[in-house]
Write a protein that holds these residues in place. Structure first.
Motif, PDB file in Angstrom:
ATOM      1  N   SER A  24       0.813  -1.213   0.000  1.00  0.00           N
ATOM      2  CA  SER A  24       0.000   0.000   0.000  1.00  0.00           C
ATOM      3  C   SER A  24       0.849   1.266   0.000  1.00  0.00           C
ATOM      4  O   SER A  24       1.972   1.294   0.517  1.00  0.00           O
ATOM      5  N   MET A  25       0.276   2.312  -0.580  1.00  0.00           N
ATOM      6  CA  MET A  25       0.901   3.626  -0.666  1.00  0.00           C
ATOM      7  C   MET A  25      -0.157   4.685  -0.339  1.00  0.00           C
ATOM      8  O   MET A  25      -1.355   4.447  -0.452  1.00  0.00           O
ATOM      9  N   PRO A  26       0.276   5.886   0.085  1.00  0.00           N
ATOM     10  CA  PRO A  26      -0.689   6.930   0.424  1.00  0.00           C
ATOM     11  C   PRO A  26      -1.377   7.501  -0.820  1.00  0.00           C
ATOM     12  O   PRO A  26      -0.872   7.387  -1.935  1.00  0.00           O
ATOM     13  N   ASP A  67      -4.999   9.543  -9.703  1.00  0.00           N
ATOM     14  CA  ASP A  67      -3.689  10.128  -9.948  1.00  0.00           C
ATOM     15  C   ASP A  67      -2.683   9.650  -8.911  1.00  0.00           C
ATOM     16  O   ASP A  67      -1.504   9.452  -9.226  1.00  0.00           O
ATOM     17  N   ALA A  68      -3.147   9.447  -7.670  1.00  0.00           N
ATOM     18  CA  ALA A  68      -2.253   8.942  -6.626  1.00  0.00           C
ATOM     19  C   ALA A  68      -1.753   7.547  -6.987  1.00  0.00           C
ATOM     20  O   ALA A  68      -0.583   7.223  -6.758  1.00  0.00           O
ATOM     21  N   PHE A  69      -2.627   6.716  -7.565  1.00  0.00           N
ATOM     22  CA  PHE A  69      -2.202   5.381  -7.978  1.00  0.00           C
ATOM     23  C   PHE A  69      -1.137   5.473  -9.064  1.00  0.00           C
ATOM     24  O   PHE A  69      -0.111   4.782  -9.009  1.00  0.00           O
ATOM     25  N   LEU A  70      -1.356   6.327 -10.043  1.00  0.00           N
ATOM     26  CA  LEU A  70      -0.389   6.484 -11.137  1.00  0.00           C
ATOM     27  C   LEU A  70       0.955   6.965 -10.615  1.00  0.00           C
ATOM     28  O   LEU A  70       2.002   6.405 -10.948  1.00  0.00           O
ATOM     29  N   GLN A  71       0.934   8.001  -9.776  1.00  0.00           N
ATOM     30  CA  GLN A  71       2.187   8.552  -9.268  1.00  0.00           C
ATOM     31  C   GLN A  71       2.907   7.548  -8.369  1.00  0.00           C
ATOM     32  O   GLN A  71       4.135   7.418  -8.424  1.00  0.00           O
ATOM     33  N   ASP A 100      14.465  -3.576  -8.561  1.00  0.00           N
ATOM     34  CA  ASP A 100      14.772  -5.002  -8.545  1.00  0.00           C
ATOM     35  C   ASP A 100      13.572  -5.861  -8.188  1.00  0.00           C
ATOM     36  O   ASP A 100      13.489  -7.015  -8.581  1.00  0.00           O
ATOM     37  N   LEU A 101      12.645  -5.313  -7.395  1.00  0.00           N
ATOM     38  CA  LEU A 101      11.407  -6.040  -7.082  1.00  0.00           C
ATOM     39  C   LEU A 101      10.277  -5.042  -6.822  1.00  0.00           C
ATOM     40  O   LEU A 101       9.838  -4.840  -5.693  1.00  0.00           O
ATOM     41  N   PRO A 102       9.785  -4.396  -7.890  1.00  0.00           N
ATOM     42  CA  PRO A 102       8.631  -3.501  -7.736  1.00  0.00           C
ATOM     43  C   PRO A 102       7.361  -4.311  -7.520  1.00  0.00           C
ATOM     44  O   PRO A 102       7.369  -5.543  -7.649  1.00  0.00           O
ATOM     45  N   HIS A 103       6.275  -3.623  -7.192  1.00  0.00           N
ATOM     46  CA  HIS A 103       5.038  -4.333  -6.890  1.00  0.00           C
ATOM     47  C   HIS A 103       3.828  -3.566  -7.398  1.00  0.00           C
ATOM     48  O   HIS A 103       3.901  -2.368  -7.670  1.00  0.00           O
ATOM     49  N   LEU A 104       2.723  -4.281  -7.523  1.00  0.00           N
ATOM     50  CA  LEU A 104       1.458  -3.668  -7.878  1.00  0.00           C
ATOM     51  C   LEU A 104       1.004  -2.812  -6.706  1.00  0.00           C
ATOM     52  O   LEU A 104       0.762  -3.327  -5.608  1.00  0.00           O
ATOM     53  N   VAL A 105       0.892  -1.537  -6.920  1.00  0.00           N
ATOM     54  CA  VAL A 105       0.560  -0.601  -5.842  1.00  0.00           C
ATOM     55  C   VAL A 105      -0.895  -0.759  -5.416  1.00  0.00           C
ATOM     56  O   VAL A 105      -1.782  -1.000  -6.239  1.00  0.00           O
ATOM     57  N   GLU A 106      -1.123  -0.628  -4.125  1.00  0.00           N
ATOM     58  CA  GLU A 106      -2.473  -0.563  -3.571  1.00  0.00           C
ATOM     59  C   GLU A 106      -2.644   0.824  -2.954  1.00  0.00           C
ATOM     60  O   GLU A 106      -1.768   1.294  -2.241  1.00  0.00           O
ATOM     61  N   VAL A 107      -3.765   1.469  -3.252  1.00  0.00           N
ATOM     62  CA  VAL A 107      -4.055   2.790  -2.688  1.00  0.00           C
ATOM     63  C   VAL A 107      -5.401   2.699  -1.974  1.00  0.00           C
ATOM     64  O   VAL A 107      -6.445   3.076  -2.515  1.00  0.00           O
ATOM     65  N   PRO A 108      -5.422   2.184  -0.749  1.00  0.00           N
ATOM     66  CA  PRO A 108      -6.680   1.965  -0.036  1.00  0.00           C
ATOM     67  C   PRO A 108      -7.417   3.239   0.330  1.00  0.00           C
ATOM     68  O   PRO A 108      -8.612   3.193   0.642  1.00  0.00           O
TER      69      PRO A 108
END
Length: 335
Positions: free
Chosen positions: A9-11, A16-20, A31-39
Motif C-alpha cells: 500500500s501507498m498513500p 492520480d495517486a495510484f499512477l504517481q 529489482d522487485l517492484p510491486h502492484l501498488v495498492e491505494v486503499p
C-alpha cells in the motif's frame, strides 16, 4: 544480492495517486517492484474489497457493516462490480507504465483467513463462523488467484519471476480465538492449525501451480511462521520488531533452504514523531540480525530482502518516497 521491496500500500486517495505511486515504486524499487495498492480510494480499493475482486464464483455487496457475500443465488452488488472494475483499471495503468519491463515483479492478495474474518455470510456474522463457508471462500480465492496470475503474466510478458504475496494479518487472531462476533460480546471459536494450513495451502498451491512464487506477509505478532512454511510459503515477509524468539529460528531455516525472507526494518509511518533511520542504521540492524543467526550474508544470495515494517498507506507522501529510497540504498550497501 539483497533486494528492496514494498509491502503493497501507498498513500493517496484518487486515480492520480495510484499512477504517481506506481511510477515511484518502479523508479525506486527496480529489482522487485510491486502492484501498488491505494486503499485511501475507499472500500473497493482496500484489502478486503481488493481480494473479493479476485475471488472466483462468489458474489458480494457492501453493507454499512462491511462486505457481505450474497449467496449462490444472489448477484454482485454495485460496489463489488466497482472493485473488479477498479482492479482492472489499475492493471491497465500498470501495463502501460511497465511497457518493456523485464525482471521480477510482485503482486499482493489478502489471504483466506483474514478474508474469512472480515467478510460476512449472506445472513450475517463472519464467514469465519461457518466451517463450510470459510472453506468455500478459500477455494474460491484459490481459483481467482489462478486467473489473476494469468492476467498479470499476460500484461507483463517480460516478468521472469512473479511473486504473489498473500497478506494474512488476521491469521494470529483466527488461531487464537480473538476475532469478535457480530454482537461484539463474544469471540469466534479457534480454528485449529491443520485446517488453517490446509485452506492457506490451497491458495499457495494455486500460486505455485501457475509458476509464481508464493510468499506470505504478516506484521501481526504471534503469526505462526512455521505453519506458513508448512502450508507452502516460499517467502516470509515480517516486521522484525514483532518477532518472537522461535521466529528467528524459522527464518534462519527458510534462508538456509534458499527461500525468501523479507525483513521489515524501516517504520511504515511518520506518525507520533517517528524519525527516519539512516542507511548505516538499517545496514547495521540487518547485519547484526544475520550475525545473531550465524548466517554469512554472502551465503544467502538473493534470498534476503528489506522492506517497510508494513504498508505505507498511513504515511505521508514525502515519508513513503524517502522510505523507498532508503531501502534501495540500504539493499545496495548490503549487497
Amino acid at each position: 544480492m539483497t533486494l528492496a521491496t514494498g509491502i503493497g500500500s501507498m498513500p493517496g486517495d484518487d486515480a492520480d495517486a495510484f499512477l504517481q505511486a506506481t511510477r515511484v515504486v518502479l523508479e525506486r524499487l527496480p529489482d522487485l517492484p510491486h502492484l501498488v495498492e491505494v486503499p485511501g480510494r475507499g472500500a473497493t480499493a482496500q484489502m478486503t474489497g481488493r481480494a473479493l475482486a479476485v475471488v472466483s464464483g462468489l458474489a458480494a455487496d457492501l453493507q454499512p457493516a462491511g462486505w457481505r457475500l450474497t449467496g449462490t443465488g444472489g448477484g454482485s452488488g454495485v460496489d463489488h462490480r466497482r472493485a473488479r472494475s477498479l482492479l482492472a483499471q489499475d492493471l491497465d495503468v500498470l501495463e502501460e507504465e511497465t511497457d518493456g519491463y523485464t525482471g521480477a515483479f510482485k503482486i499482493q492478495v489478502t489471504g483466506p483467513w483474514t478474508l474469512a474474518s472480515t467478510v460476512e455470510k449472506p445472513r450475517g456474522d463472519k464467514v469465519l463462523s461457518d466451517h463450510g463457508a470459510r472453506l468455500d471462500l478459500a477455494q474460491a480465492l484459490a481459483e481467482g488467484v489462478r486467473t489473476h496470475v494469468r492476467d498479470v503474466r499476460r500484461r507483463l510478458p517480460g516478468v521472469d519471476r512473479l511473486v504473489v504475496q498473500v497478506d494474512e494479518p488476521g491469521l494470529a487472531s483466527v488461531l487464537g480465538g480473538k476475532v469478535p462476533t457480530a454482537s461484539g460480546w463474544g469471540r469466534h471459536r479457534t480454528v485449529h492449525p491443520p485446517e488453517a494450513s490446509d485452506a492457506l495451502g490451497w491458495v499457495l498451491g494455486a500460486i505455485t501451480d501457475e509458476g509464481a512464487e508464493p510468499w506470505v506477509h504478516s506484521c501481526a505478532p504471534g503469526t505462526p511462521l512455521a505453519l506458513l512454511r508448512g502450508a507452502g510459503a516460499r517467502g516470509l515477509a515480517v516486521d522484525v520488531a514483532q518477532l518472537g524468539a522461535a521466529d528467528h529460528d524459522v527464518l534462519a531455516e527458510a534462508l538456509e533452504a534458499g527461500e525468501s525472507v523479507v525483513l521489515g526494518v524501516v517504520p511504515s509511518t511518520d506518525a507520533a514523531g517517528a524519525s527516519m533511520p539512516g542507511e548505516g542504521q538499517v545496514v547495521e540492524a540487518v547485519t547484526r540480525w544475520l550475525d545473531m543467526l550465524g548466517l554469512d550474508p554472502a551465503s544467502i544470495g538473493g534470498s534476503l530482502a528489506v522492506s517497510p515494517t508494513c504498508g505505507l498507506a498511513g504515511a505521508s507522501e514525502r515519508w513513503s518516497r524517502r522510505v523507498l529510497a532508503l531501502l534501495r540504498a540500504s539493499a545496495a550497501e548490503l549487497t
